[in-house]
Design an enzyme around this catalytic site. Structure first.
Site, PDB file in Angstrom:
ATOM      1  N   CYS A  31      27.944  51.556  34.811  1.00 47.22           N
ATOM      2  CA  CYS A  31      27.773  53.007  34.805  1.00 47.22           C
ATOM      3  C   CYS A  31      26.361  53.324  35.311  1.00 47.22           C
ATOM      4  O   CYS A  31      25.403  52.609  35.039  1.00 47.22           O
ATOM      5  CB  CYS A  31      27.932  53.664  33.446  1.00 47.22           C
ATOM      6  SG  CYS A  31      29.515  53.382  32.681  1.00 47.22           S
TER       7      CYS A  31
ATOM      8  N   ARG B 116      26.969  50.754  40.549  1.00 41.88           N
ATOM      9  CA  ARG B 116      27.002  50.379  39.126  1.00 41.88           C
ATOM     10  C   ARG B 116      28.348  50.636  38.466  1.00 41.88           C
ATOM     11  O   ARG B 116      28.587  50.221  37.331  1.00 41.88           O
ATOM     12  CB  ARG B 116      25.934  51.153  38.356  1.00 41.88           C
ATOM     13  CG  ARG B 116      24.540  50.974  38.889  1.00 41.88           C
ATOM     14  CD  ARG B 116      23.562  51.766  38.063  1.00 41.88           C
ATOM     15  NE  ARG B 116      23.478  51.252  36.726  1.00 41.88           N
ATOM     16  CZ  ARG B 116      22.674  50.280  36.334  1.00 41.88           C
ATOM     17  NH1 ARG B 116      21.858  49.733  37.206  1.00 41.88           N
ATOM     18  NH2 ARG B 116      22.659  49.852  35.102  1.00 41.88           N
TER      19      ARG B 116
ATOM     20  N   TRP C  67      31.923  52.985  34.966  1.00 41.78           N
ATOM     21  CA  TRP C  67      32.692  51.738  34.952  1.00 41.78           C
ATOM     22  C   TRP C  67      33.336  51.705  33.574  1.00 41.78           C
ATOM     23  O   TRP C  67      32.667  51.559  32.559  1.00 41.78           O
ATOM     24  CB  TRP C  67      31.779  50.534  35.162  1.00 41.78           C
ATOM     25  CG  TRP C  67      32.522  49.252  35.309  1.00 41.78           C
ATOM     26  CD1 TRP C  67      33.064  48.739  36.451  1.00 41.78           C
ATOM     27  CD2 TRP C  67      32.825  48.305  34.276  1.00 41.78           C
ATOM     28  NE1 TRP C  67      33.672  47.539  36.188  1.00 41.78           N
ATOM     29  CE2 TRP C  67      33.547  47.251  34.857  1.00 41.78           C
ATOM     30  CE3 TRP C  67      32.568  48.259  32.908  1.00 41.78           C
ATOM     31  CZ2 TRP C  67      34.006  46.152  34.138  1.00 41.78           C
ATOM     32  CZ3 TRP C  67      33.022  47.171  32.180  1.00 41.78           C
ATOM     33  CH2 TRP C  67      33.735  46.131  32.793  1.00 41.78           C
TER      34      TRP C  67
ATOM     35  N   ASN D 199      25.594  55.244  29.304  1.00 44.57           N
ATOM     36  CA  ASN D 199      25.885  53.922  29.862  1.00 44.57           C
ATOM     37  C   ASN D 199      25.706  52.917  28.737  1.00 44.57           C
ATOM     38  O   ASN D 199      24.604  52.765  28.219  1.00 44.57           O
ATOM     39  CB  ASN D 199      24.912  53.625  31.012  1.00 44.57           C
ATOM     40  CG  ASN D 199      24.968  52.176  31.460  1.00 44.57           C
ATOM     41  OD1 ASN D 199      25.988  51.500  31.266  1.00 44.57           O
ATOM     42  ND2 ASN D 199      23.892  51.695  32.059  1.00 44.57           N
ATOM     43  N   GLY D 200      26.785  52.257  28.355  1.00 42.43           N
ATOM     44  CA  GLY D 200      26.697  51.277  27.274  1.00 42.43           C
ATOM     45  C   GLY D 200      27.955  51.327  26.426  1.00 42.43           C
ATOM     46  O   GLY D 200      28.977  51.874  26.862  1.00 42.43           O
TER      47      GLY D 200
ATOM     48  N   GLU E  50      30.184  29.133  44.600  1.00 39.32           N
ATOM     49  CA  GLU E  50      29.702  30.440  45.049  1.00 39.32           C
ATOM     50  C   GLU E  50      30.585  30.973  46.194  1.00 39.32           C
ATOM     51  O   GLU E  50      30.900  32.161  46.240  1.00 39.32           O
ATOM     52  CB  GLU E  50      28.228  30.316  45.479  1.00 39.32           C
ATOM     53  CG  GLU E  50      27.592  31.542  46.073  1.00 39.32           C
ATOM     54  CD  GLU E  50      27.589  32.772  45.173  1.00 39.32           C
ATOM     55  OE1 GLU E  50      27.960  32.687  44.002  1.00 39.32           O
ATOM     56  OE2 GLU E  50      27.258  33.853  45.675  1.00 39.32           O
TER      57      GLU E  50
ATOM     58  N   LYS F   5      32.648  34.472  46.063  1.00 40.89           N
ATOM     59  CA  LYS F   5      32.482  35.528  47.068  1.00 40.89           C
ATOM     60  C   LYS F   5      33.838  35.958  47.593  1.00 40.89           C
ATOM     61  O   LYS F   5      34.134  37.143  47.683  1.00 40.89           O
ATOM     62  CB  LYS F   5      31.625  35.056  48.260  1.00 40.89           C
ATOM     63  CG  LYS F   5      30.149  34.950  48.075  1.00 40.89           C
ATOM     64  CD  LYS F   5      29.410  36.241  47.866  1.00 40.89           C
ATOM     65  CE  LYS F   5      29.427  36.654  46.427  1.00 40.89           C
ATOM     66  NZ  LYS F   5      28.388  36.135  45.566  1.00 40.89           N
TER      67      LYS F   5
ATOM     68  N   GLU G   8      36.036  37.818  44.843  1.00 43.18           N
ATOM     69  CA  GLU G   8      35.601  39.122  44.334  1.00 43.18           C
ATOM     70  C   GLU G   8      35.693  40.240  45.359  1.00 43.18           C
ATOM     71  O   GLU G   8      35.881  41.393  44.994  1.00 43.18           O
ATOM     72  CB  GLU G   8      34.211  39.069  43.698  1.00 43.18           C
ATOM     73  CG  GLU G   8      33.062  38.904  44.636  1.00 43.18           C
ATOM     74  CD  GLU G   8      31.700  38.906  43.924  1.00 43.18           C
ATOM     75  OE1 GLU G   8      31.533  39.621  42.929  1.00 43.18           O
ATOM     76  OE2 GLU G   8      30.805  38.187  44.391  1.00 43.18           O
TER      77      GLU G   8
ATOM     78  N   HIS H  60      41.996  14.749  41.397  1.00 41.92           N
ATOM     79  CA  HIS H  60      42.352  14.782  39.976  1.00 41.92           C
ATOM     80  C   HIS H  60      43.174  16.030  39.628  1.00 41.92           C
ATOM     81  O   HIS H  60      43.225  16.429  38.475  1.00 41.92           O
ATOM     82  CB  HIS H  60      41.093  14.714  39.105  1.00 41.92           C
ATOM     83  CG  HIS H  60      40.314  13.454  39.320  1.00 41.92           C
ATOM     84  ND1 HIS H  60      40.746  12.231  38.844  1.00 41.92           N
ATOM     85  CD2 HIS H  60      39.169  13.210  40.002  1.00 41.92           C
ATOM     86  CE1 HIS H  60      39.889  11.294  39.204  1.00 41.92           C
ATOM     87  NE2 HIS H  60      38.928  11.863  39.911  1.00 41.92           N
TER      88      HIS H  60
ATOM     89  N   LYS I 163      27.920  46.340  39.733  1.00 45.54           N
ATOM     90  CA  LYS I 163      26.798  45.484  40.126  1.00 45.54           C
ATOM     91  C   LYS I 163      26.077  44.889  38.929  1.00 45.54           C
ATOM     92  O   LYS I 163      25.753  43.710  38.918  1.00 45.54           O
ATOM     93  CB  LYS I 163      25.814  46.307  40.972  1.00 45.54           C
ATOM     94  CG  LYS I 163      24.658  45.510  41.514  1.00 45.54           C
ATOM     95  CD  LYS I 163      25.112  44.532  42.565  1.00 45.54           C
ATOM     96  CE  LYS I 163      23.989  43.717  43.138  1.00 45.54           C
ATOM     97  NZ  LYS I 163      24.498  42.524  43.822  1.00 45.54           N
TER      98      LYS I 163
HETATM   99  C1  AGP Z   1      28.201  38.086  42.168  1.00 45.25           C
HETATM  100  O1  AGP Z   1      28.599  38.326  43.443  1.00 45.25           O
HETATM  101  C2  AGP Z   1      28.576  38.989  41.135  1.00 45.25           C
HETATM  102  N1  AGP Z   1      29.184  40.158  41.466  1.00 45.25           N
HETATM  103  C3  AGP Z   1      28.297  38.646  39.706  1.00 45.25           C
HETATM  104  O2  AGP Z   1      28.901  37.430  39.444  1.00 45.25           O
HETATM  105  C4  AGP Z   1      26.804  38.578  39.298  1.00 45.25           C
HETATM  106  O3  AGP Z   1      26.184  37.515  39.927  1.00 45.25           O
HETATM  107  C5  AGP Z   1      26.719  38.473  37.775  1.00 45.25           C
HETATM  108  O4  AGP Z   1      27.291  39.607  37.194  1.00 45.25           O
HETATM  109  C6  AGP Z   1      25.304  38.288  37.284  1.00 45.25           C
HETATM  110  O5  AGP Z   1      24.508  39.389  37.592  1.00 45.25           O
HETATM  111  P1  AGP Z   1      22.948  39.326  37.470  1.00 45.25           P
HETATM  112  O6  AGP Z   1      22.446  38.327  38.440  1.00 45.25           O
HETATM  113  O7  AGP Z   1      22.489  40.719  37.790  1.00 45.25           O
HETATM  114  O8  AGP Z   1      22.627  38.939  36.065  1.00 45.25           O
END
Ligand code: AGP
Length: 613
Positions: A2, A27, A74, A100-101, A486, A490, A493, A509, A608
């Site tokens: 949010c 956000r 969010w 937000n929270g 990673e 990517k 997501e 395995h 984010k």
């Molecule tokens: C990565 O592409 C993400 N969207 C997510 O995994 C992110 O890295 C994670 O939420 C951690 O965020 P931060 O680095 O702001 O703590």
């Protein structure tokens, strides 16, 4: 999650709030809303969907008001719909709130309010909070700021809130615990927001609220900050070093693509002043005071989430290999709940782009309470994790707005490389010759990354072939195993394709059962000691008709004969290779997502910074 924004001053609030919300949309983007205060009372405009959808509620003329608050959501409590969108009125509509929270004890507070005759329209915890504030306001006969303070004493959970009151044209009350809130101080005007991006063109003077602080913004009376325990605080004004261009797309179609292409610069900025090749030294300013602690540490525990956790895994390889200090890498969310053994001789490194991730923040609070030394690696200056840590360093990647983290990852890996090399040298666990070789090579990484970015067209071509696959496997060995993880993150997501990352040797395995002609595998197959073994893994996949996209070193003549596609990258020491091998994986994911018509910068269900558990 949010985004919240607010304005009080001489300008028209609505356009400022609207633009601010668009900047904060990274956000959360389930719904958006604005409340303004004028002669007609508090007017609220809110709608499910993105900010542009909310804008359609405003007919010809935008609402006139010099005070207002806005929210981009969010969803946590209550599905994303118009009713659950913020701002929320109190029962009498006398006050309105954005939040937000999460208010964790909202059910018990709600029960009390229901008994006292309150009714609720939404499923949110926020509507409970605004009614609690109203209840205090009426029953305790106090002003708004005091009502907010008293109400927050009854609240368990996290909040960054802004509250406005009918007829009170010169006041916004804000408070913070566990979610970020920054106040911008302009000429006879105030801004508030989750981060400074909504107002950087107006002011660079900011005050970050601390935990459990309530601030009253008034043009007549100035800024007053108290703790929720009613202790008066002095506002600490800071000057921001953030430029408007850094939060704009600058000609790119998406923030993600801009941020991928910014990596030569973000790595350079992260190295600048720390890697002194001429002098043959590494110096991380904040490190000096805690250097002995690091050198004497029994072990280093790295806590993080998502992409930052992957950077932590790369660090495990680097620090153990070079500095010979045992490293454990933990998902912050698991670490905090498994009663971990932590001692005063442990160093806990929290890695976070946003510096606001709730799980990471709680993990370091736990470790701090057990006496560990906390080192923060954050990208956002002044963020909660940066402030909670005993010491730390910034990644200098600049604002990262695309939800999928790219340049923050490579900047985190860069910082870890500096730390590992710095520690190794102090501990004498690296030869002078190897140290020299690695720092010279590290210094050349911005150029090598720039060279690697030339694989964009090829990555796009590969994306066009595989854009419709339902599954994809990513393999890597050693320090490139986290890169495989990673790469898979990517892809899943932003394109919603199911993807998994594995150590290449683990394939036999289990995952090999998935291989058939429809299952592409992306393999990091650069020249390392394990190269031959990775080649064997590739052969095993080809024998089962799987498709191979291999990331290889320039001039590779073995894998290029077996793989369906190869992407060549410059050859560097394996320890530095994640800074390069990750680039084609970012580009392939980006292009696939674009070709599938996905919302690259704001993928579904994500936000984010994850400020809820
Ligand atoms: C990565 O592409 C993400 N969207 C997510 O995994 C992110 O890295 C994670 O939420 C951690 O965020 P931060 O680095 O702001 O703590």
């Amino acid at each position: 999650m949010c985004g919240i924004v607010g304005y009080l001053g001489d300008k028209q609030a609505y356009p400022i709030l609207l633009r601010g919300l668009k900047r904060l949309e990274y956000r959360g983007y389930d719904s958006a809303g604005i409340a303004v205060l004028n002669g007609d009372g508090i007017e609220i405009f809110k709608k499910q969907g993105k900010v542009v959808q909310m804008e359609t509620l405003i007919s010809d003329e935008s609402p006139k008001a010099k005070l207002g608050i806005g929210h981009t959501r969010w969803a946590t409590h209550g599905v994303p719909n118009d009713v659950n969108s913020h701002p929320h009125y109190s029962q009498s509509k006398r006050i309105a709130i954005i939040h937000n929270g999460i208010i964790e004890n909202y059910t018990s507070i709600k029960e009390g309010l229901l008994k006292r005759g309150y009714t609720f329209h939404s499923d949110t915890d926020t509507e409970v909070l605004v009614n609690l504030i109203e209840d205090v306001l009426i029953n305790e006969k106090v002003d708004l700021a005091e009502a907010v303070r008293i109400a927050l004493n009854q609240v368990v959970g996290a909040y960054a809130i802004a509250v406005i009151e009918e007829g009170n044209y010169d006041q916004i009350v804000v408070a913070k615990k566990g979610s970020p809130l920054v106040i911008g101080l302009g000429e006879n005007e105030y801004y508030i927001a989750s981060d400074a991006t909504p107002f950087i063109e107006y002011t660079k003077q900011v005050v970050y609220l601390d935990e459990e602080e309530v601030a009253v913004l008034s043009l007549k009376n100035g800024l007053e900050i108290r703790t929720i325990a009613n202790q008066l605080k002095t506002a600490y004004v800071q000057e921001l070093a953030l430029e408007l261009e850094s939060i704009e797309k600058g000609g790119y179609d998406h923030f993600m693509l801009k941020e991928i292409n910014e990596q030569p610069k973000s790595i350079y900025d992260t190295l600048r002043g720390r890697l002194l090749v001429d002098k043959g030294t590494i110096s991380i300013g904040s490190f000096v005071e805690y250097e002995q602690k690091f050198l004497n540490a029994d072990r280093i525990i790295i806590v993080a989430c998502g992409t930052s956790w992957h950077a932590g895994l790369v660090a495990e390889y680097l620090i153990e290999d070079l500095a010979r200090i045992p490293v454990e890498v933990e998902y912050a969310s698991e670490f905090r709940y498994r009663n971990p053994i932590i001692t005063e001789r442990d160093i806990v490194i929290a890695v976070s782009q946003s510096g606001e991730t709730a799980d990471t923040l709680s993990a370091i609070q736990l470790a701090k309470s057990k006496g560990a030394t906390i080192f923060g690696i954050c990208n956002v200056v002044g963020s909660s994790i940066a402030r909670e840590a005993h010491v730390g360093t910034y990644t200098h990647a600049g604002p990262e707005i695309g939800v999928a983290s790219t340049k923050a990852f490579t900047a985190q890996v860069t910082v870890f490389t500096l730390i590992a090399l710095g520690l190794a040298r102090k501990k004498g666990t690296i030869s002078e010759q190897l140290f020299r070789k690695l720092i010279v090579e590290l210094d050349s990484m911005p150029d090598k990354v720039a060279q690697t970015l030339k694989v964009d067209a090829q990555s796009k071509y590969i994306a066009s072939i595989y854009k419709d696959v339902p599954n994809c496997l990513f393999l890597g060995r050693g320090i490139n195993f986290p890169v495989a993880l990673e790469g898979a993150l990517k892809l899943k997501e932003i394109s919603y394709i199911h993807a998994e990352g594995y150590p290449a040797a683990e394939m036999k395995h289990g995952p090999i059962a998935l291989i058939d002609e429809d299952m592409p595998t992306v393999v990091v197959a650069i020249k390392t000691e394990q190269y031959e073994k990775v080649v064997s893994n590739i052969q095993e996949i080809k024998a089962r008709e799987g498709k191979i996209i291999a990331i290889v070193n320039e001039g590779d003549s073995v894998v290029s004969k077996i793989a369906d596609h190869v992407i060549e990258i410059p050859e560097v020491d394996e320890r530095l290779s994640p800074l390069l091998t990750t680039i084609p994986l970012q580009l392939i994911s980006y292009h696939i997502a674009v070709m599938r018509g996905c919302h690259v910068d704001q993928p579904r269900n994500l936000a984010k910074s994850v400020t809820v558990e």
